[in-house]
Enzyme design. Structure first.
Site, PDB file in Angstrom:
ATOM      1  N   ASN A 215      -0.947   3.508   0.459  1.00 17.73           N
ATOM      2  CA  ASN A 215      -0.027   2.391   0.595  1.00 17.73           C
ATOM      3  C   ASN A 215      -0.410   1.349  -0.463  1.00 17.73           C
ATOM      4  O   ASN A 215      -1.310   1.590  -1.273  1.00 17.73           O
ATOM      5  CB  ASN A 215      -0.108   1.813   2.018  1.00 17.73           C
ATOM      6  CG  ASN A 215       1.203   1.133   2.425  1.00 17.73           C
ATOM      7  OD1 ASN A 215       1.827   0.440   1.623  1.00 17.73           O
ATOM      8  ND2 ASN A 215       1.609   1.323   3.665  1.00 17.73           N
TER       9      ASN A 215
ATOM     10  N   ALA B  35       6.550  -8.217  -0.596  1.00 23.38           N
ATOM     11  CA  ALA B  35       6.199  -8.661   0.756  1.00 23.38           C
ATOM     12  C   ALA B  35       7.480  -8.741   1.566  1.00 23.38           C
ATOM     13  O   ALA B  35       7.923  -9.815   1.969  1.00 23.38           O
ATOM     14  CB  ALA B  35       5.487 -10.005   0.717  1.00 23.38           C
TER      15      ALA B  35
ATOM     16  N   GLY C 254       1.364   6.320  -5.739  1.00 21.90           N
ATOM     17  CA  GLY C 254       0.788   5.107  -6.305  1.00 21.90           C
ATOM     18  C   GLY C 254       1.089   5.073  -7.796  1.00 21.90           C
ATOM     19  O   GLY C 254       0.386   5.691  -8.587  1.00 21.90           O
TER      20      GLY C 254
ATOM     21  N   CYS D 122       0.750  -1.053   6.351  1.00 23.67           N
ATOM     22  CA  CYS D 122       1.572  -2.053   5.673  1.00 23.67           C
ATOM     23  C   CYS D 122       0.802  -3.364   5.595  1.00 23.67           C
ATOM     24  O   CYS D 122       0.411  -3.910   6.615  1.00 23.67           O
ATOM     25  CB  CYS D 122       2.895  -2.277   6.404  1.00 23.67           C
ATOM     26  SG  CYS D 122       3.875  -3.577   5.614  1.00 23.67           S
TER      27      CYS D 122
END
EC number: 1.3.1.14
Lengths: 341, 307
Positions: free
Chosen positions: B193, B71, B244, B131
C-alpha cells in the site's frame, strides 16, 4: 465524445501576466467541446497506450518495455478551453505558468505534440443553452432593456479562461445546435413544422428571435495587463472591467462592479469563474439579489474522469452537503449549491 | 509461439498477471472508454466499507518528485451500493472483480466478508488493512501482527472467496506482518500500500493536504515495494501480488523477478488511462522476445540468480 490524442501545436504564444495561449489541432475535441469543459493535459511530453486502437507500438507509449514520458512529473494538468473552432478543428487553452508542469508545457513549440484527454466535465448551462431558442436577448439599444433577459458573465484573473468561449457562443446568436427542434413545441407558441427547420423570420418560419442574446461581461484583474488575457472586446458584448489597482476600468473588485451595475441594468443569470475569494463574494451577492447562476470550480485533480475522487468540493446546503467530483460532476456547479469552507 | 501469461492466485485463474491497484480506477466503469477491462488479469475495485464514507476534506492529492500523495480517506458508497448497483453493472466487462474491503473494527471486516459471501460477480476479497488515510482502523491493523492475523482469520471464517491481505510498508519488518497474514489463512498477499507521507505548503505555512497526512505512490516508492516483495517471497509460501510505482512492463518485471506472481498498476492509471493494458502488452512482448514460454518461469527468478 471524449478522446485521448496527441494533438499538434498550431500556435503557442504569451498573452499577459505569465499566461499563454496554446492552440491545438484536435478536430474531435473541437467538435465536441462545450464552454466550461476542460482538457487534461500531459505536460511531460509523454503519450498514451492508444486503446481501443490496439496494443501499443514501439515509439509511442512503450519503447520496448519502458515508460515514454517523465517518471518524475506525473499527473496531468486540468486546463480550461479558452475557445474552439469547429470548422478548423482547433481548440485553444489559456493557462498560467505556475509550476513544473506548466513550465514544461510552455516549452512546446509549433508543430510539436501534446497529449490531451478531453473534453471533460460538465460545462456552463445557462437556461436555454445550448439547445432550444434563446429565451433572453431583446437588447433594444438606446431605449433600455426589454424584458430584462440578459446573461452576466463574471470572471476574475485567469478565471476568464473558460468564459471567453461561453461569451462568444452566447453572443454569436443561434448556433447550429441551438436551432429549434421541430419535434418539440415552439416555446413562442408557433406550431411546429414537422421535419423542417425554416430560417428565423422566413415565411412560414418561427418568428425572428433575437439574433444574439444580451451578454454582459464583467472582467476583473489585479492590473490592467491582466485584462488582456481574454479578448472580450472583439465580441458583441457589453464589457465592464475592474482592476484592483485602478489601472484600467473600475478601481476595486469585479464583484463590487457587478453589484453597482446590475442595480440599474438587471440580469437574469450569472455564469462565473475565478479565485475562490471572488466566487464566494459573488455567491453572497447573488443570494442578496435572488439571482440564479453557476460557478466553475477548481481543485487539485487526479484522473480527471471521475474515478479517483481526489478533486472534491462541497455541494448541497451548509447543513447538508456532500463531496462531489469537480472533474465529473463539475467543474460547473449551481452557484447556490456550492458550500464554502 | 505465444507465451503463456495465465497465472493462478489462490485458486483464481487470471488470463494475465496485470491487475489494477485498488482506488486508482474507482469501480472501473470510468476507465472503460480508455482501457479494455477484459484484457486485465483482474479489476481490483475501490475499497468499500459497511456504511458509505464521505472521505477527507480537499485538497486530497498532490504531486511530489516522481510520486503522488493522496488522502481520499476511503470515500465510497458503501457495501450495499456495491452489491445492489455496482457489481451488476460490472458483469458486462468480462473481467474477474476483486473487491477491496476495510473496516474500523475487526468485527466490521467480518461483517463485510459475510455480506459479500455468495454475492455473484466477486472473484476474491482484498483485505485493506493498510490504508494510511483513515484515522480509525485501516493502517492500525496492518502494522500489528496480532491484529493483522485476527482480521484475516475473521474474514476467512466469513467467506468462501479467496482472501488477499494488502500489506502496509509503514512497518518495521514486513516479513513479520506477511507471516502473520499467511499464518492466519490469507490465500495471497498484496504489497505494498502507500507510504505515509506529507507535504507542507510553504506559501501558506500549513500542511497542503486536507487530511495533513497522505499516502505516497508512484515511481518514487517502487524500489521500496520491490524490496518488500523480495523479502515477503523469502518469508512466506503464498502467492504475492506486487505493486508500487509500476508505470510500464519493465517495472512489472522487477516485481515478478522479485517474487510477485501478479502485479497491479496504480498511479500510472491516473497519468495514462491505458497504462495497465500497455503493461500487459509489454510483458507479452518481453516473453516473446526472450523466448520464455510461460510468465510463471520468471516469478522469483532473481532469487535464483543473485542475492
Amino acid at each position: 465524445m471524449t478522446c485521448i490524442t496527441d494533438a499538434k501545436v498550431i500556435s503557442h504564444r504569451r498573452v499577459a501576466a505569465g499566461c499563454r495561449r496554446l492552440v491545438l489541432a484536435a478536430p474531435d475535441i473541437a467538435r465536441a467541446v462545450k464552454p466550461g469543459q476542460f482538457l487534461h493535459v500531459r505536460c511531460d511530453g509523454g503519450t498514451h497506450a492508444g486503446y481501443p486502437r490496439g496494443a501499443p507500438t514501439r515509439g509511442t507509449h512503450v519503447s520496448g518495455l519502458g515508460w515514454v514520458g517523465s517518471a518524475d512529473l506525473l499527473l496531468r494538468r486540468p486546463l480550461s478551453v479558452y475557445d474552439a473552432d469547429r470548422e478548423r478543428g482547433t481548440v485553444t487553452i489559456l493557462y498560467r505558468v505556475v509550476g513544473r508542469g506548466t513550465a514544461l508545457l510552455a516549452e512546446k513549440r509549433t508543430g510539436g505534440r501534446v497529449n490531451v484527454l478531453g473534453p471533460l466535465g460538465r460545462g456552463f448551462e445557462p437556461p436555454g443553452y445550448p439547445r432550444g431558442v434563446p429565451t433572453w436577448g431583446t437588447h433594444v439599444s438606446g431605449s433600455g432593456w426589454v424584458g430584462h433577459r440578459r446573461v452576466a458573465i463574471v470572471g476574475g484573473g485567469l478565471g476568464v479562461a473558460p468564459l471567453f468561449f461561453l461569451a462568444r457562443e452566447l453572443s454569436a446568436g443561434v448556433s447550429e445546435d441551438a436551432r429549434p427542434d421541430p419535434t418539440r413545441p415552439d416555446p413562442l407558441g408557433v406550431p411546429a413544422l414537422a421535419g423542417r427547420v425554416p430560417r428565423a423570420g422566413a415565411p412560414g418560419g418561427y418568428p425572428r428571435v433575437p439574433a444574439r442574446p444580451a451578454v454582459a461581461v464583467f472582467q476583473g484583474a489585479r492590473t490592467a495587463p491582466e485584462l488582456d488575457l481574454a479578448d472580450f472586446s472583439v465580441l458583441p458584448v457589453d464589457l465592464f472591467t475592474a482592476t484592483d489597482d485602478g489601472s484600467r476600468g473600475y478601481a476595486g473588485s469585479v464583484v463590487e462592479l457587478f453589484l453597482d451595475t446590475v442595480c440599474h441594468e438587471p440580469v437574469d443569470w450569472v455564469s462565473a469563474a475565478g479565485p475562490p475569494g471572488m466566487l464566494r463574494a459573488l455567491a453572497g451577492a447573488l443570494q442578496t439579489l435572488g439571482l440564479p447562476g453557476e460557478f466553475s470550480l477548481e481543485e487539485r485533480m487526479g484522473c480527471g474522469i471521475g474515478a479517483c475522487v481526489c478533486c472534491s468540493c462541497r455541494i448541497g446546503t451548509p447543513e447538508r452537503w456532500e463531496y462531489r467530483r469537480v472533474c465529473a460532476d463539475g467543474p460547473v456547479f449551481p452557484a447556490r449549491e456550492v458550500v464554502w469552507e | 509461439m505465444k507465451a503463456k501469461t495465465a497465472v493462478d492466485i489462490a485458486g483464481l485463474k487470471l488470463k494475465n498477471p496485470v491487475l489494477t491497484a485498488s482506488g486508482t480506477v474507482g469501480f472501473g466503469e470510468e476507465y472503460a472508454p480508455y482501457l479494455d477491462l477484459s484484457g486485465l488479469g483482474a479489476l481490483v475495485v475501490k475499497t468499500v466499507t459497511l456504511k458509505p464514507r464521505a472521505g477527507n476534506p480537499p485538497p486530497r492529492i498532490t504531486e511530489t518528485p516522481a510520486g503522488v500523495i493522496n488522502a481520499v480517506g476511503l470515500q465510497n458508497p458503501g457495501v450495499e451500493a456495491l452489491v445492489a448497483d455496482i457489481l451488476p453493472r460490472l458483469a458486462r466487462f468480462d473481467v474477474p472483480v476483486i473487491v477491496s474491503i476495510a473496516g474500523e473494527t475487526a468485527g466490521e471486516y467480518a461483517r463485510l466478508a459475510g455480506r459479500l459471501d455468495g454475492v455473484p460477480g466477486i472473484a476474491a476479497l482484498e483485505v485493506n488493512i493498510s490504508c494510511p488515510n483513515v484515522k480509525a482502523g485501516g493502517i492500525a491493523f496492518g502494522t500489528e501482527p496480532a491484529m493483522t492475523a485476527e482480521v484475516v482469520r475473521l474474514v476467512k471464517e466469513n467467506t468462501a472467496l479467496p482472501v488477499i491481505a494488502k500489506l502496509s510498508p509503514n512497518v518495521t519488518d514486513i516479513r513479520i506482518i506477511a507471516l502473520a497474514a499467511a499464518g492466519a489463512g490469507a490465500d495471497a498477499l498484496s504489497l505494498i500500500n502507500t507510504l505515509s507521507a506529507m507535504v507542507i505548503d510553504v506559501e501558506r505555512r500549513r500542511p497542503l493536504l486536507g487530511n495533513v497526512f497522505g499516502g505516497l505512490s508512484g515511481p518514487a516508492v517502487r524500489p521500496v515495494a520491490v524490496r518488500a516483495v523480495w523479502q515477503a517471497y523469502r518469508a512466506v509460501e503464498v502467492p504475492l501480488i506486487g505493486m508500487g510505482g509500476i508505470m510500464a512492463a519493465r517495472d512489472a518485471l522487477e516485481f515478478i523477478l522479485a517474487g510477485a506472481r501478479a502485479v497491479a498498476v496504480g498511479t500510472a492509471n491516473l497519468v495514462d488511462p491505458g497504462a495497465a493494458a500497455a503493461v500487459a502488452a509489454g510483458l507479452e512482448q518481453y516473453l516473446a522476445e526472450q523466448g520464455i514460454g510461460d510468465v510463471n518461469e520468471l516469478v522469483g527468478a532473481a532469487h535464483r540468480t543473485g542475492g
